[in-house]
Design a protein around this motif. Structure first.
Motif, short mmCIF file in Angstrom:
data_model
loop_
_atom_site.label_atom_id
_atom_site.label_comp_id
_atom_site.label_asym_id
_atom_site.label_seq_id
_atom_site.Cartn_x
_atom_site.Cartn_y
_atom_site.Cartn_z
N THR A 65 0.83 -1.21 0.00
CA THR A 65 0.00 0.00 0.00
C THR A 65 0.86 1.25 0.00
OG1 THR A 65 -1.73 -1.19 1.21
CG2 THR A 65 -1.85 1.21 1.21
N LEU A 79 -5.60 2.45 -12.63
CA LEU A 79 -5.92 2.71 -11.23
C LEU A 79 -6.89 1.66 -10.69
CD1 LEU A 79 -5.87 4.44 -8.67
CD2 LEU A 79 -7.65 5.87 -9.71
N SER A 80 -7.85 1.26 -11.51
CA SER A 80 -8.85 0.29 -11.06
C SER A 80 -8.21 -1.05 -10.68
CB SER A 80 -9.91 0.08 -12.13
OG SER A 80 -9.33 -0.39 -13.34
N GLY A 107 -1.02 4.53 -13.02
CA GLY A 107 -2.45 4.31 -12.97
C GLY A 107 -3.28 5.22 -13.85
N THR A 166 2.61 1.47 -3.46
CA THR A 166 1.65 1.78 -4.52
C THR A 166 1.18 3.22 -4.44
OG1 THR A 166 0.91 -0.53 -4.59
CG2 THR A 166 -0.55 1.11 -5.56
N LEU A 199 -6.01 -4.06 -3.84
CA LEU A 199 -6.09 -3.63 -2.44
C LEU A 199 -7.32 -4.21 -1.77
CD1 LEU A 199 -5.27 -1.90 0.00
CD2 LEU A 199 -6.54 0.00 -1.05
N THR A 200 -8.46 -4.09 -2.43
CA THR A 200 -9.72 -4.51 -1.84
C THR A 200 -9.79 -6.02 -1.66
OG1 THR A 200 -10.80 -2.61 -2.86
CG2 THR A 200 -12.23 -4.37 -2.07
N TYR A 204 -5.19 -1.45 -9.28
CA TYR A 204 -4.64 -1.28 -7.93
C TYR A 204 -5.75 -1.29 -6.89
CZ TYR A 204 -0.22 0.06 -10.17
OH TYR A 204 0.93 0.07 -10.92
N GLU A 205 -6.86 -0.65 -7.21
CA GLU A 205 -7.99 -0.60 -6.28
C GLU A 205 -8.53 -2.01 -6.02
OE1 GLU A 205 -9.74 3.84 -7.38
OE2 GLU A 205 -10.44 2.06 -8.48
N ALA A 206 -8.63 -2.80 -7.08
CA ALA A 206 -9.14 -4.17 -6.94
C ALA A 206 -8.17 -5.04 -6.14
CB ALA A 206 -9.39 -4.78 -8.31
#
Length: 368
Positions: free
Chosen positions: A237, A258-259, A249, A240, A265-266, A261-263
């Motif tokens: 985190t 970017l999406s 991103g 990134t 992380l989640t 990295y978001e996925a």
């Protein structure tokens, strides 16, 4: 987190020391002496030792939480801390006279060992003569005692034997790509006499002792993977966020969107949380002791394996999007990645045997 003996709080201090020494442990292929002192001084060795010998007879929940905390800084240190607790719990199966030998100098004796029946034992007046070699004995370079398992003549059974330092040799054989700092070298015992008081039938572990070994075996391994995955998430985190601040991103730019990295992380954080919940329940069940049912044992075994699979998936996903910098030997993320994947190979965390055990009762009932 559950507290009681203060083990978790002290684990936080050990985590920071172990984090600073992790690179040295990797290079030397064993923990540094100050980290070992922190493991013993922090109370890991005495956690499951009987009160009558200076121990605290702590809970599995507190033990698992503390191991995971240390692993956030260094999985190898956490692993050896787990060994110090877990093998002392095994030594507590010995007759009282044998326990007095092990902890006569204090409850912080560092006990290591192996439950695999790789040696041979023959009866001798007053005890046994034991020979054999046992690989992958984590922390052995700093050990005070070793507990090993040997087959009896004609394979009529297996017994556990406790030997003091000086009664066994250590061969430097540890070259693993992951968990390099554990110093998991080989113990060699050459026709050593072990008195009856320092021996016990291995079946005692399965019959219950305080809790059946199968119900808790994976709990000595999986929490280290949990802590290492948490540490990896923190590192990923941070890195990134810095990468995104530099322009990664963006639409049309190099690298993942970017999406992505978001996925990552989640999903990865969710898998880590799910694994933690599974291990929390397993530890809670373990603390019920001899009242654990066969169905609960099977579920615990399943959950150790399943939680580890979740942690491996989470760490691998993060590492795959960490870029070239994530693979640098200067980046501790690659160490966490290697360590979690290495932990996952332990036999106690293998999913297929867990599935066989877990499914045996429902399928048997349906077929009846």
């Amino acid at each position: 987190m559950v507290t009681g003996t203060g083990l978790v709080e002290r684990a936080g201090e050990l985590r920071e020391l172990a984090r600073r020494r992790a690179a040295d442990a990797e290079e030397q292929r064993r923990l540094t002496p100050d980290v070992v002192a922190g493991v013993l001084g922090g109370g890991f060795a005495r956690h499951f030792v009987p009160v009558g010998f200076g121990g605290v007879e702590g809970t599995f929940r507190e033990f698992a939480d503390a191991v995971a905390v240390v692993a956030e800084g260094c999985a190898a240190a956490a692993w050896c801390a787990s060994v110090a607790s877990s093998l002392a719990r095994v030594a507590a199966c010995l007759p009282v006279e044998g326990q007095a030998d092990v902890w006569g100098g204090g409850a912080d004796a560092f006990v290591v060992g192996s439950l695999s029946p790789l040696g041979k034992a023959v009866p001798a007046p007053g005890g046994w003569r034991v020979s054999g070699s046992w690989a992958y004995i984590s922390g052995v370079d700093y050990s005070d005692w070793v507990v090993v398992c040997a087959l009896l003549p004609d394979r009529t059974g297996a017994r556990l034997f406790a030997l003091p330092r000086g009664a066994y040799a250590v061969k430097d054989t540890w070259t693993g790509s992951g968990m390099r700092g554990t110093g998991s070298n080989t113990v060699i015992v050459d026709d050593v006499f072990v008195p009856e008081s320092r021996s016990v039938d291995r079946q005692r572990l399965s019959d219950g002792h305080t809790v059946p070994i199968q119900a808790v075996n994976g709990l000595s391994c999986a929490p280290a993977a949990l802590g290492a995955a948490r540490g990896a998430l923190r590192l990923w985190t941070r890195d990134t966020a810095q990468r995104l601040a530099r322009g990664a991103g963006r639409v049309g730019g190099p690298g993942p969107a970017l999406s992505t990295y978001e996925a990552v992380l989640t999903r990865s954080s969710g898998e880590i949380d799910a694994a933690a919940l599974l291990l929390e329940r397993a530890a809670h069940v373990a603390d019920r002791g001899a009242r654990i049912t066969e169905a609960e044992t099977a579920r615990n075994v399943r959950d150790y394996a399943l939680s580890t699979e979740l942690l491996v998936a989470a760490v691998n996903r993060m590492f795959a999007t960490a870029g070239t910098s994530g693979q640098s030997v200067e980046n501790p993320l690659q160490r966490a990645w290697r360590d979690v994947n290495s932990i996952a190979t332990h036999i106690a965390l293998n999913f297929d045997p867990a599935a066989v055990l877990f499914a045996s009762r429902p399928f048997a009932l349906e077929a009846a």
